[in-house]
Structure formats: C-alpha cells, structure tokens
Design a protein around this motif. Structure first.
Motif, PDB file in Angstrom:
ATOM      1  N   TRP A  37       8.041  17.973  11.490  1.00  0.00           N
ATOM      2  CA  TRP A  37       6.648  17.555  11.406  1.00  0.00           C
ATOM      3  C   TRP A  37       5.748  18.664  10.862  1.00  0.00           C
ATOM      4  O   TRP A  37       4.638  18.386  10.409  1.00  0.00           O
ATOM      5  CB  TRP A  37       6.153  17.094  12.770  1.00  0.00           C
ATOM      6  N   ALA A  38       6.209  19.894  10.884  1.00  0.00           N
ATOM      7  CA  ALA A  38       5.395  20.983  10.354  1.00  0.00           C
ATOM      8  C   ALA A  38       5.315  20.903   8.833  1.00  0.00           C
ATOM      9  O   ALA A  38       4.302  21.244   8.235  1.00  0.00           O
ATOM     10  CB  ALA A  38       5.968  22.330  10.782  1.00  0.00           C
ATOM     11  N   ALA A  39       6.374  20.497   8.173  1.00  0.00           N
ATOM     12  CA  ALA A  39       6.406  20.454   6.715  1.00  0.00           C
ATOM     13  C   ALA A  39       5.876  19.136   6.169  1.00  0.00           C
ATOM     14  O   ALA A  39       5.423  19.077   5.040  1.00  0.00           O
ATOM     15  CB  ALA A  39       7.833  20.685   6.219  1.00  0.00           C
ATOM     16  N   GLY A  40       5.932  18.085   6.922  1.00  0.00           N
ATOM     17  CA  GLY A  40       5.454  16.796   6.462  1.00  0.00           C
ATOM     18  C   GLY A  40       5.703  15.741   7.504  1.00  0.00           C
ATOM     19  O   GLY A  40       6.633  15.845   8.283  1.00  0.00           O
ATOM     20  N   ALA A  41       4.858  14.766   7.530  1.00  0.00           N
ATOM     21  CA  ALA A  41       4.990  13.691   8.509  1.00  0.00           C
ATOM     22  C   ALA A  41       4.981  12.358   7.777  1.00  0.00           C
ATOM     23  O   ALA A  41       4.350  12.225   6.729  1.00  0.00           O
ATOM     24  CB  ALA A  41       3.828  13.748   9.503  1.00  0.00           C
ATOM     25  N   PRO A  42       5.685  11.388   8.327  1.00  0.00           N
ATOM     26  CA  PRO A  42       5.655  10.063   7.702  1.00  0.00           C
ATOM     27  C   PRO A  42       4.215   9.530   7.664  1.00  0.00           C
ATOM     28  O   PRO A  42       3.426   9.769   8.573  1.00  0.00           O
ATOM     29  CB  PRO A  42       6.512   9.210   8.635  1.00  0.00           C
ATOM     30  N   LEU A  43       3.899   8.834   6.599  1.00  0.00           N
ATOM     31  CA  LEU A  43       2.570   8.280   6.430  1.00  0.00           C
ATOM     32  C   LEU A  43       2.411   7.056   7.328  1.00  0.00           C
ATOM     33  O   LEU A  43       3.281   6.174   7.342  1.00  0.00           O
ATOM     34  CB  LEU A  43       2.367   7.896   4.968  1.00  0.00           C
ATOM     35  N   LEU A  44       1.331   7.003   8.065  1.00  0.00           N
ATOM     36  CA  LEU A  44       1.064   5.840   8.906  1.00  0.00           C
ATOM     37  C   LEU A  44       0.831   4.612   8.033  1.00  0.00           C
ATOM     38  O   LEU A  44       0.249   4.713   6.943  1.00  0.00           O
ATOM     39  CB  LEU A  44      -0.161   6.079   9.783  1.00  0.00           C
ATOM     40  N   ALA A  45       1.254   3.459   8.504  1.00  0.00           N
ATOM     41  CA  ALA A  45       1.113   2.213   7.735  1.00  0.00           C
ATOM     42  C   ALA A  45      -0.348   1.938   7.392  1.00  0.00           C
ATOM     43  O   ALA A  45      -0.659   1.521   6.269  1.00  0.00           O
ATOM     44  CB  ALA A  45       1.722   1.049   8.509  1.00  0.00           C
ATOM     45  N   ASP A  46      -1.265   2.179   8.330  1.00  0.00           N
ATOM     46  CA  ASP A  46      -2.691   1.942   8.063  1.00  0.00           C
ATOM     47  C   ASP A  46      -3.188   2.846   6.935  1.00  0.00           C
ATOM     48  O   ASP A  46      -3.970   2.420   6.083  1.00  0.00           O
ATOM     49  CB  ASP A  46      -3.531   2.191   9.320  1.00  0.00           C
ATOM     50  N   ALA A  47      -2.746   4.094   6.935  1.00  0.00           N
ATOM     51  CA  ALA A  47      -3.160   5.028   5.884  1.00  0.00           C
ATOM     52  C   ALA A  47      -2.588   4.589   4.539  1.00  0.00           C
ATOM     53  O   ALA A  47      -3.278   4.631   3.518  1.00  0.00           O
ATOM     54  CB  ALA A  47      -2.706   6.442   6.224  1.00  0.00           C
ATOM     55  N   SER A  48      -1.361   4.156   4.546  1.00  0.00           N
ATOM     56  CA  SER A  48      -0.730   3.695   3.308  1.00  0.00           C
ATOM     57  C   SER A  48      -1.482   2.502   2.728  1.00  0.00           C
ATOM     58  O   SER A  48      -1.758   2.449   1.522  1.00  0.00           O
ATOM     59  CB  SER A  48       0.732   3.331   3.576  1.00  0.00           C
ATOM     60  N   ARG A  49      -1.836   1.545   3.586  1.00  0.00           N
ATOM     61  CA  ARG A  49      -2.571   0.363   3.136  1.00  0.00           C
ATOM     62  C   ARG A  49      -3.951   0.744   2.576  1.00  0.00           C
ATOM     63  O   ARG A  49      -4.394   0.209   1.563  1.00  0.00           O
ATOM     64  CB  ARG A  49      -2.722  -0.646   4.273  1.00  0.00           C
ATOM     65  N   ALA A  50      -4.609   1.698   3.220  1.00  0.00           N
ATOM     66  CA  ALA A  50      -5.938   2.118   2.761  1.00  0.00           C
ATOM     67  C   ALA A  50      -5.868   2.810   1.408  1.00  0.00           C
ATOM     68  O   ALA A  50      -6.808   2.741   0.611  1.00  0.00           O
ATOM     69  CB  ALA A  50      -6.571   3.053   3.793  1.00  0.00           C
ATOM     70  N   MET A  51      -4.741   3.451   1.117  1.00  0.00           N
ATOM     71  CA  MET A  51      -4.583   4.177  -0.147  1.00  0.00           C
ATOM     72  C   MET A  51      -4.084   3.303  -1.293  1.00  0.00           C
ATOM     73  O   MET A  51      -4.229   3.674  -2.458  1.00  0.00           O
ATOM     74  CB  MET A  51      -3.611   5.345   0.055  1.00  0.00           C
ATOM     75  N   GLU A  52      -3.480   2.162  -0.983  1.00  0.00           N
ATOM     76  CA  GLU A  52      -2.847   1.323  -2.015  1.00  0.00           C
ATOM     77  C   GLU A  52      -3.723   1.070  -3.245  1.00  0.00           C
ATOM     78  O   GLU A  52      -3.269   1.249  -4.369  1.00  0.00           O
ATOM     79  CB  GLU A  52      -2.382  -0.001  -1.416  1.00  0.00           C
ATOM     80  N   PRO A  53      -4.981   0.681  -3.081  1.00  0.00           N
ATOM     81  CA  PRO A  53      -5.786   0.395  -4.277  1.00  0.00           C
ATOM     82  C   PRO A  53      -5.957   1.615  -5.187  1.00  0.00           C
ATOM     83  O   PRO A  53      -6.156   1.464  -6.389  1.00  0.00           O
ATOM     84  CB  PRO A  53      -7.142  -0.041  -3.723  1.00  0.00           C
ATOM     85  N   TRP A  54      -5.872   2.781  -4.620  1.00  0.00           N
ATOM     86  CA  TRP A  54      -6.128   4.001  -5.383  1.00  0.00           C
ATOM     87  C   TRP A  54      -4.850   4.575  -5.989  1.00  0.00           C
ATOM     88  O   TRP A  54      -4.913   5.448  -6.849  1.00  0.00           O
ATOM     89  CB  TRP A  54      -6.828   5.030  -4.496  1.00  0.00           C
ATOM     90  N   LEU A  55      -3.719   4.079  -5.562  1.00  0.00           N
ATOM     91  CA  LEU A  55      -2.448   4.584  -6.077  1.00  0.00           C
ATOM     92  C   LEU A  55      -1.865   3.699  -7.166  1.00  0.00           C
ATOM     93  O   LEU A  55      -0.989   4.127  -7.905  1.00  0.00           O
ATOM     94  CB  LEU A  55      -1.440   4.717  -4.930  1.00  0.00           C
ATOM     95  N   GLU A  56      -2.327   2.487  -7.266  1.00  0.00           N
ATOM     96  CA  GLU A  56      -1.733   1.551  -8.209  1.00  0.00           C
ATOM     97  C   GLU A  56      -2.413   1.590  -9.564  1.00  0.00           C
ATOM     98  O   GLU A  56      -1.952   2.242 -10.478  1.00  0.00           O
ATOM     99  CB  GLU A  56      -1.738   0.153  -7.608  1.00  0.00           C
TER     100      GLU A  56
END
Length: 149
Positions: free
Chosen positions: A8-27
């Motif tokens: 977890w110090a180097a990276g953590a899995p992305l929470l589903a809510d965060a992923s959904r909030a980012m979707e419009p900006w990544l596509e």
C-alpha cells in the motif's frame, strides 16, 4: 491462488467510486485544466469541484488542499511548506534517520535555505532513540536536559 495486495505504500487499488468519477476524463475528454478553451474550463471546474469536496472532507479550506502526483511530491510540499512558513526564529528541523528517502532528500534543500537539519538516531527497530531525541529537543528549547530513565 487469490492475489493479496500488501504494498500500500507504493500504490493502492483505485476505489470504484473514484474510478467512476474519473471515467469521463479518461475516455474522450482529455483537456489541460490551465487552458482557456471550453474543454480546459470544464476540466478546471471538475478539479475545483473535487478539491472542494476533498477540502470539506479534510476539514480545511479549498485553497489549503493540494493535489500532488504522488508521495514524494507530497512529502516535499509538506516539509518545505511548513519550514518556509515558520518564523525566522525556528530554523531547525529534526528528521528521523529511518524516514523514507522522499523525506530525507529534503535535507539538502532545507540546508540551502538556511535551516539546520539534524537526524534523530533510531534503534534497531527504526524507533527514535529517546535519549538522543531528548538531547536534541533540550537543545532546541534551550532548557536544561532532564534525565531520561
């Protein structure tokens, strides 16, 4: 075999809510939030909205919440920011000798800025050695050293 993520110090899995909030900006809406065109203004508005929500959750003001690219940048911003905000009478910083290199690597910059930086020695478990820390703190406070049991 089921994979168990322990780093977890180097990276953590992305929470589903965060992923959904980012979707419009990544596509299909990549935009520079510093640009003046419509896509840039929309990106800036989304970042400001996220900053406002995060600041509220953290109990701070909008302008006090800073997004960084990762841990090293965060460490540097926190340490250098706190040092530069300190009054001139507080030009000494103690860092634990077992700190992550992202923290320890601030030392040369702090010294170039006129700070005295001392490393607090640690024991074999990485905990500060209390007697050494007491010596450094007594020196900082300009008070007689109290005996350590």
């Amino acid at each position: 075999m089921k994979r168990i993520h322990l780093d977890w110090a180097a990276g953590a899995p992305l929470l589903a809510d965060a992923s959904r909030a980012m979707e419009p900006w990544l596509e299909d809406r990549p935009a520079n939030a510093s640009s003046l065109h419509a896509d840039g203004r929309q990106a800036r508005a989304a970042i400001d909205e996220a900053r406002e929500a995060c600041a509220e959750a953290a109990g701070c003001l909008f302008g006090e919440f800073l997004f960084t690219s990762g841990g090293t940048e965060s460490d540097n911003a926190a340490i250098l920011g706190a040092a530069l905000a300190a009054p001139d009478s507080r030009r000494r910083i103690l860092l634990g000798a077992a700190e992550h290199h992202a923290v320890l690597h601030t030392r040369p910059m702090l010294e170039r800025l006129g700070f005295r930086v001392d490393l607090v020695p640690v024991d074999r478990r990485g905990s500060p050695r209390i007697a050494d820390l007491a010596d450094l703190l007594a020196e900082l406070a300009h008070v007689p050293q109290l005996p350590i049991p």
